[in-house]
Design a protein around this motif. Sequence first.
Motif, PDB file in Angstrom:
ATOM      1  N   ARG A 194       8.157 -12.206   7.738  1.00  0.00           N
ATOM      2  CA  ARG A 194       7.258 -12.275   9.080  1.00  0.00           C
ATOM      3  C   ARG A 194       6.363 -10.982   8.837  1.00  0.00           C
ATOM      4  NH1 ARG A 194       3.216 -14.151  11.322  1.00  0.00           N
ATOM      5  NH2 ARG A 194       2.889 -13.614  13.368  1.00  0.00           N
TER       6      ARG A 194
ATOM      7  N   LEU B 297       2.435 -10.447   8.180  1.00  0.00           N
ATOM      8  CA  LEU B 297       1.577  -9.537   9.354  1.00  0.00           C
ATOM      9  C   LEU B 297       0.848  -8.398   8.518  1.00  0.00           C
ATOM     10  CD1 LEU B 297       4.095  -9.279  12.209  1.00  0.00           C
ATOM     11  CD2 LEU B 297       1.791 -10.494  12.166  1.00  0.00           C
TER      12      LEU B 297
ATOM     13  N   TYR C 138      -1.874  -9.942   6.774  1.00  0.00           N
ATOM     14  CA  TYR C 138      -2.980 -10.334   7.740  1.00  0.00           C
ATOM     15  C   TYR C 138      -4.035  -9.105   7.937  1.00  0.00           C
ATOM     16  CZ  TYR C 138      -5.217 -11.401  12.172  1.00  0.00           C
ATOM     17  OH  TYR C 138      -5.952 -11.654  13.190  1.00  0.00           O
ATOM     18  N   TYR C 139      -3.217  -7.902   8.511  1.00  0.00           N
ATOM     19  CA  TYR C 139      -4.038  -6.630   8.724  1.00  0.00           C
ATOM     20  C   TYR C 139      -4.706  -6.085   7.692  1.00  0.00           C
ATOM     21  CZ  TYR C 139      -1.924  -7.201  13.385  1.00  0.00           C
ATOM     22  OH  TYR C 139      -1.472  -7.397  14.677  1.00  0.00           O
TER      23      TYR C 139
ATOM     24  N   GLU D 138      -0.508  -1.809  15.248  1.00  0.00           N
ATOM     25  CA  GLU D 138      -0.430  -3.158  15.540  1.00  0.00           C
ATOM     26  C   GLU D 138       0.580  -4.045  14.897  1.00  0.00           C
ATOM     27  OE1 GLU D 138      -2.453  -5.090  17.384  1.00  0.00           O
ATOM     28  OE2 GLU D 138      -3.303  -2.837  18.092  1.00  0.00           O
ATOM     29  N   LEU D 139       1.141  -3.505  13.916  1.00  0.00           N
ATOM     30  CA  LEU D 139       2.416  -4.259  13.153  1.00  0.00           C
ATOM     31  C   LEU D 139       3.429  -3.983  13.906  1.00  0.00           C
ATOM     32  CD1 LEU D 139       3.306  -5.661  10.490  1.00  0.00           C
ATOM     33  CD2 LEU D 139       3.519  -3.527   9.393  1.00  0.00           C
TER      34      LEU D 139
ATOM     35  N   LYS E 156       3.730  -3.499  17.245  1.00  0.00           N
ATOM     36  CA  LYS E 156       3.448  -4.178  18.437  1.00  0.00           C
ATOM     37  C   LYS E 156       3.993  -5.583  18.176  1.00  0.00           C
ATOM     38  CE  LYS E 156      -0.575  -2.784  19.981  1.00  0.00           C
ATOM     39  NZ  LYS E 156      -1.672  -2.859  20.730  1.00  0.00           N
ATOM     40  N   ASP E 157       3.634  -6.175  16.961  1.00  0.00           N
ATOM     41  CA  ASP E 157       3.627  -7.797  16.619  1.00  0.00           C
ATOM     42  C   ASP E 157       5.258  -7.746  16.312  1.00  0.00           C
ATOM     43  OD1 ASP E 157       1.308  -8.255  17.072  1.00  0.00           O
ATOM     44  OD2 ASP E 157       0.576  -8.322  14.842  1.00  0.00           O
ATOM     45  N   MET E 158       5.721  -6.837  15.516  1.00  0.00           N
ATOM     46  CA  MET E 158       7.585  -7.053  14.994  1.00  0.00           C
ATOM     47  C   MET E 158       8.101  -6.898  16.237  1.00  0.00           C
ATOM     48  SD  MET E 158       7.349  -8.057  12.134  1.00  0.00           S
ATOM     49  CE  MET E 158       9.299  -7.922  12.064  1.00  0.00           C
TER      50      MET E 158
ATOM     51  N   GLN F 223       7.084  -7.862  19.182  1.00  0.00           N
ATOM     52  CA  GLN F 223       7.249  -9.246  19.823  1.00  0.00           C
ATOM     53  C   GLN F 223       7.887 -10.432  19.078  1.00  0.00           C
ATOM     54  OE1 GLN F 223       5.527  -9.783  22.870  1.00  0.00           O
ATOM     55  NE2 GLN F 223       6.762 -11.951  22.658  1.00  0.00           N
ATOM     56  N   VAL F 224       7.936 -10.369  17.855  1.00  0.00           N
ATOM     57  CA  VAL F 224       8.837 -10.911  17.003  1.00  0.00           C
ATOM     58  C   VAL F 224      10.382 -10.922  17.610  1.00  0.00           C
ATOM     59  CG1 VAL F 224       9.750 -11.640  14.587  1.00  0.00           C
ATOM     60  CG2 VAL F 224       7.194 -11.527  15.075  1.00  0.00           C
TER      61      VAL F 224
END
Length: 188
Positions: free
Chosen positions: A101, A105, A108-109, A122-123, A125-127, A129-130
């Motif tokens: 994952r 990400l 993607y970025y 951003e990575l 924050k996304d991780m 959230q994961v």
Amino acid sequence: MLSTFADLYRQEIGAEEDVHRTLPFFGTALGLVIGALAYAAGRLPRWIDLTTGSAKMAFVAASVLLILAIVGAASVLVFIWRAIARRKYLRIGPETELRTRMSQLQAYYQGQGTANDGQDTELVKDMQQVLLDSYTAVTPDNRRLNERRYKLRSLAASCLVCSLICALGATTIIIATDKLGYLPKVLP
């Protein structure tokens, strides 16, 4: 928030072993019950040797308490056995999925043309959230398993106390009636 969720997850995973840590207590207490039962049963005369109504009443009372103590001790074993039975606890991850994952990400970025500093922010924050989603998915199920184990252990403890009380009661009746001379002497 992430550290709170991680701590709650670790508590539930650690609680998985709580029942196993109480096994020595139950084993020792059951040993006391068995010792009291053996002593009391050894001091109890045979029914045909009883000649008075008082002796027969004491025999019946002690026998009922001994039976209840045995049933209580057996119940302890059943509840503890059910409490320590293997359960399927859920885990976060696995690590390969989390790593996959994160790679997705990152790709993607990079495809978005985000600068490295912004990409890292951003990575992260996304991780986070994961991980939060993963903790949210598995922790409640693990908590339900632990609550069931705690309930079974509580039932075992209640049966253990009942068994101890019954064994003590039977022993007390036998010793008291023996001292009062109601029971004939048991010959070895």
